[in-house]
Every structure is written in structure tokens, then in C-alpha cells.
Write a protein that holds these residues in place. Sequence first.
Motif, mmCIF file in Angstrom:
data_model
loop_
_atom_site.group_PDB
_atom_site.id
_atom_site.type_symbol
_atom_site.label_atom_id
_atom_site.label_comp_id
_atom_site.label_asym_id
_atom_site.label_seq_id
_atom_site.Cartn_x
_atom_site.Cartn_y
_atom_site.Cartn_z
ATOM 1 N N GLU A 1 -37.795 -54.054 27.652
ATOM 2 C CA GLU A 1 -38.984 -54.899 27.510
ATOM 3 C C GLU A 1 -39.109 -55.355 26.065
ATOM 4 N N ILE A 2 -39.299 -56.666 25.890
ATOM 5 C CA ILE A 2 -39.487 -57.221 24.552
ATOM 6 C C ILE A 2 -40.770 -58.040 24.541
ATOM 7 N N VAL A 3 -41.610 -57.798 23.556
ATOM 8 C CA VAL A 3 -42.776 -58.636 23.297
ATOM 9 C C VAL A 3 -42.455 -59.465 22.064
ATOM 10 N N TRP A 4 -42.616 -60.800 22.169
ATOM 11 C CA TRP A 4 -42.132 -61.712 21.135
ATOM 12 C C TRP A 4 -43.247 -62.155 20.191
ATOM 13 N N LYS A 5 -42.858 -62.338 18.928
ATOM 14 C CA LYS A 5 -43.724 -63.016 17.973
ATOM 15 C C LYS A 5 -43.567 -64.522 18.191
ATOM 16 N N PRO A 6 -44.530 -65.342 17.891
ATOM 17 C CA PRO A 6 -45.881 -64.953 17.445
ATOM 18 C C PRO A 6 -46.897 -64.946 18.583
ATOM 19 N N ASP A 7 -46.453 -65.327 19.816
ATOM 20 C CA ASP A 7 -47.431 -65.560 20.882
ATOM 21 C C ASP A 7 -47.628 -64.371 21.802
ATOM 22 N N GLY A 8 -46.856 -63.265 21.604
ATOM 23 C CA GLY A 8 -47.017 -62.087 22.444
ATOM 24 C C GLY A 8 -46.408 -62.221 23.830
ATOM 25 N N HIS A 9 -45.530 -63.200 24.020
ATOM 26 C CA HIS A 9 -44.885 -63.371 25.335
ATOM 27 C C HIS A 9 -44.035 -62.141 25.657
ATOM 28 N N LYS A 10 -44.125 -61.665 26.909
ATOM 29 C CA LYS A 10 -43.385 -60.471 27.314
ATOM 30 C C LYS A 10 -42.195 -60.849 28.205
ATOM 31 N N SER A 11 -41.018 -60.317 27.855
ATOM 32 C CA SER A 11 -39.808 -60.510 28.655
ATOM 33 C C SER A 11 -39.286 -59.149 29.087
ATOM 34 N N ILE A 12 -38.875 -59.044 30.346
ATOM 35 C CA ILE A 12 -38.315 -57.801 30.874
ATOM 36 C C ILE A 12 -36.922 -58.102 31.436
ATOM 37 N N TYR A 13 -35.934 -57.302 31.000
ATOM 38 C CA TYR A 13 -34.542 -57.513 31.388
ATOM 39 C C TYR A 13 -34.024 -56.272 32.111
ATOM 40 N N ASP A 14 -33.499 -56.462 33.302
ATOM 41 C CA ASP A 14 -32.875 -55.373 34.031
ATOM 42 C C ASP A 14 -31.595 -54.955 33.312
ATOM 43 N N ALA A 15 -31.373 -53.647 33.185
ATOM 44 C CA ALA A 15 -30.224 -53.150 32.427
ATOM 45 C C ALA A 15 -28.901 -53.611 33.036
ATOM 46 N N GLN A 16 -28.816 -53.582 34.346
ATOM 47 C CA GLN A 16 -27.571 -54.007 34.994
ATOM 48 C C GLN A 16 -27.296 -55.483 34.716
ATOM 49 N N TRP A 17 -28.352 -56.299 34.768
ATOM 50 C CA TRP A 17 -28.187 -57.723 34.459
ATOM 51 C C TRP A 17 -27.700 -57.912 33.031
ATOM 52 N N LEU A 18 -28.278 -57.158 32.101
ATOM 53 C CA LEU A 18 -27.866 -57.265 30.705
ATOM 54 C C LEU A 18 -26.387 -56.928 30.531
ATOM 55 N N ARG A 19 -25.959 -55.827 31.140
ATOM 56 C CA ARG A 19 -24.562 -55.430 30.976
ATOM 57 C C ARG A 19 -23.615 -56.460 31.606
ATOM 58 N N GLN A 20 -24.002 -56.984 32.741
ATOM 59 C CA GLN A 20 -23.157 -57.973 33.414
ATOM 60 C C GLN A 20 -23.069 -59.282 32.643
ATOM 61 N N HIS A 21 -23.997 -59.521 31.732
ATOM 62 C CA HIS A 21 -23.980 -60.742 30.936
ATOM 63 C C HIS A 21 -23.706 -60.466 29.460
ATOM 64 N N CYS A 22 -23.238 -59.271 29.170
ATOM 65 C CA CYS A 22 -22.849 -58.948 27.799
ATOM 66 C C CYS A 22 -21.745 -59.900 27.361
ATOM 67 N N TYR A 23 -21.890 -60.465 26.162
ATOM 68 C CA TYR A 23 -20.899 -61.440 25.705
ATOM 69 C C TYR A 23 -20.023 -60.919 24.565
ATOM 70 N N SER A 24 -19.799 -59.606 24.572
ATOM 71 C CA SER A 24 -18.811 -59.047 23.642
ATOM 72 C C SER A 24 -17.417 -59.507 24.066
ATOM 73 N N ALA A 25 -16.460 -59.448 23.159
ATOM 74 C CA ALA A 25 -15.101 -59.913 23.453
ATOM 75 C C ALA A 25 -14.489 -59.142 24.616
ATOM 76 N N THR A 26 -14.711 -57.820 24.648
ATOM 77 C CA THR A 26 -14.097 -57.019 25.714
ATOM 78 C C THR A 26 -14.702 -57.325 27.072
ATOM 79 N N GLU A 27 -16.027 -57.517 27.132
ATOM 80 C CA GLU A 27 -16.665 -57.804 28.413
ATOM 81 C C GLU A 27 -16.333 -59.214 28.895
ATOM 82 N N ARG A 28 -16.258 -60.163 27.975
ATOM 83 C CA ARG A 28 -15.878 -61.520 28.370
ATOM 84 C C ARG A 28 -14.438 -61.539 28.875
#
Length: 394
Positions: free
Chosen positions: A85-112
Motif C-alpha cells: 500500500e502506498i499513499v502518495w504526496k501531495p494529494d493523499g491518493h492511495k494505491s494498493i498492489y497485489d504482491a503476485q501482480w508486482l512480481r509478475q511485472h517486475c522489470y529487472s533484467a533477469t525477470e524480463r
Amino acid sequence: MSYSNLAIDLSQQYQISKVQQDHRKLFVDWGDGHRSTFHYIWLRDNCYCSGCGDPKHGEKRFRLVDVPLDIKPLSVRWDSGNALEIVWKPDGHKSIYDAQWLRQHCYSATEREHRQHRPILWDSNIVTNLPQIAYEEVQTGDKHRLQLLKHLRDYGICFVRNVPTQKGELESLAQSFGPLLETNYGRVFEIVVDPEESQKSVANSQINLIPHTDDAYQYAPPGIIFFHCLMANNDGSGQSTFVDGFQIAEVLRQEDREAFDLLCRYEVPFRKYYSNRIDMRFSSPVFCLDSGGNLKEVRISNLFPAPLDLPEEIIEPFYAAYRKLMQLYTHPKYCLKQGLQPGDLVMFDNHRILHGRNAIGIQNQRRHLRYCSVDRDYFQSWRRLLEKNLSFQG
């Protein structure tokens, strides 16, 4: 590896163990030891909350111009449900990212690199283990249809056997994957020896046709091509030939990198002209690569070339490269020869596979194929959907 160990590994792969920050990006450590780097602007751009987008359909409402490029979080945390969960400056917008989704979209050289599909390259030896499937199997369920689509993805070609030889069977099968393309030959084209029709299409001639890309003179050549054999010559003439354009490209890249680079950089012009009704022209490099240097498509046709329009100092080295290329794609070592018989249907990716046939004798004009094509997009879409559905079924 056992299924239980595999499940444990996957659990660790998608388990966040630690999160760290700097002024521009987030570092996520995973249970399997991998570390992902996610830039803040990338994370904010990929928020799919109800205000920013529709995760079900992949539609985005968020506009990049509405936040600064140096956006930063106000707070970062991950919970026991393994969501970030990330709350952003300056407006306080909240974003929630599923861990599996994050890993599947990791853009490191090895994952790509891990996500990059590697086509199976082949030469004439593929004749001993053809990618093929029975028509009855394709009609019986998703598992076999997925196998057909994987053959097309991996090899660029698949033979379907025992297709009924009635007209309409071709259209029925092709339309089950996507709408038929309308070409200057119509939606379905009858390929028979016809001296009058041969002026419109060399497919209706008796001459030898060396391997080529169909309709290279078009901005977007046909994607997946279907040939359905209704009748065949009884003397072996008119035998179909297929060449893996990706294999040819990789051989040339290894043997003569300078020639390969010339064919990637400079465009070859193609033109189709017929009776004041058709005047199609397009220029394209022979090989098209993605940003990682991987082949995306080949466009090769000696049937409808236009004069080269290149800097004068490039003409001779380009012809030398083009000649070497032709020596490769006409060499028997790389050519699959198949005498299609009534009931055979072949599907192939026209952006990868070159096709042709040998000459047809004057007294042997029985051969009758029916042709149609479907966009590549629909095949990729069906494959992804079937993979997803079958995985849900266990």
C-alpha cells in the motif's frame, strides 16, 4: 521437483520479505531472494483503483500529466495479506498492489529475460517430428486447441490432419479463431492452375515458387495463413515448401553479422501492380527486431520486388547481404517439403514462415488448395485465454 516443493517455491516467489525506499524508487525483497526495483512514477502510473482505471478490462483513466515525474510516497507499508500500500504526496491518493501482480511485472533484467518467449527454431529435420494435430482433436476441446496454438507460437506452423474436404470446412475452422481477412483476392481464395488467373496471382501459375512472405507489398501482410488441400497431383508436383525465417535470420546473424545488420537497417521495396486496379507498395527491412534484439518478423519476397532505393555506397554491400540471405532460404538444409494431401490443412505465421511450392507439370493440374487468413492478434488472444481457463480448471 515435487508439486509440494513447487508450491513452496511459488509461495516464496510472491512473498514480500522487505521493502526499502530512496528518493526515486522502491526496493522490494522477495522470499526467494530476488530483489525488484520499482520507480515511483511507474507505480503511480500502474494504480488501478476505481478512480484510476478498470483492472478487469485493463482500461486506464489516470493521466500521467496529472502528477509530477518526481512523485514521491507519503507512506509505504505491506500487510499480512501480502499487498503493498502506498499513499502518495501531495494529494493523499492511495494505491494498493497485489504482491503476485508486482512480481509478475517486475522489470529487472533477469525477470524480463525469464518472461521472454523463445521460439523453437527448425530446419528440414523437423520432418521427423512435425507439429501436427488431428482435426477431430481440435474439435473436441480446449486442451487440443491450446496445443495447436502453442505449435503456432513455438514453431510458427502446425499441420491439421483429416479435415473434411468439403468447401466450408476451411472457413469454419479459421473463423473459430477470428474474423477472416478481406484481401485483394477476397476472403477465401481458390488456388488452382489457371493461366488467366495467374496474371492476378502467381499462386495460380504452374511455375516454381521459391519460399516467400505472402503480400510483402502490404503495410500489414496477412497474419496466420491457412491452406486446405482438397485435391493433390498424383505425381508429386506442386509440393509445398516451408522455411523458418527466424532460423535463417539467426544463421545469418552468426555467420555474417555485417550482412545481418544491413538487412535490419535498410528497407527493401515491394510492389504489386495489376491491370490498373491494384498498385500496392511498401518498403520494410528484411528483419524486424524488438528493443532487445529479438526477432519480431521477417519480410522476404523475391516475387514482387521493386528497385532498391538506397545510398549508392550501400548498394553493393546490400546486394551481397541479400544474395547470402537467398542462398540460405533456398538451401535444402532449411526447407521442409510437404506434399499436401486431400484433408491436410496447414496453418502458419506469415510474419515468420516462408512458403512456396515446386513447379506443376502441364499434364498435372489437379491440385486445389483453398486459402484464407486471420490476424495474428486473435491467435495470441485465444492462446492466453485458453491457458488462463485451463489453469483455473486445475
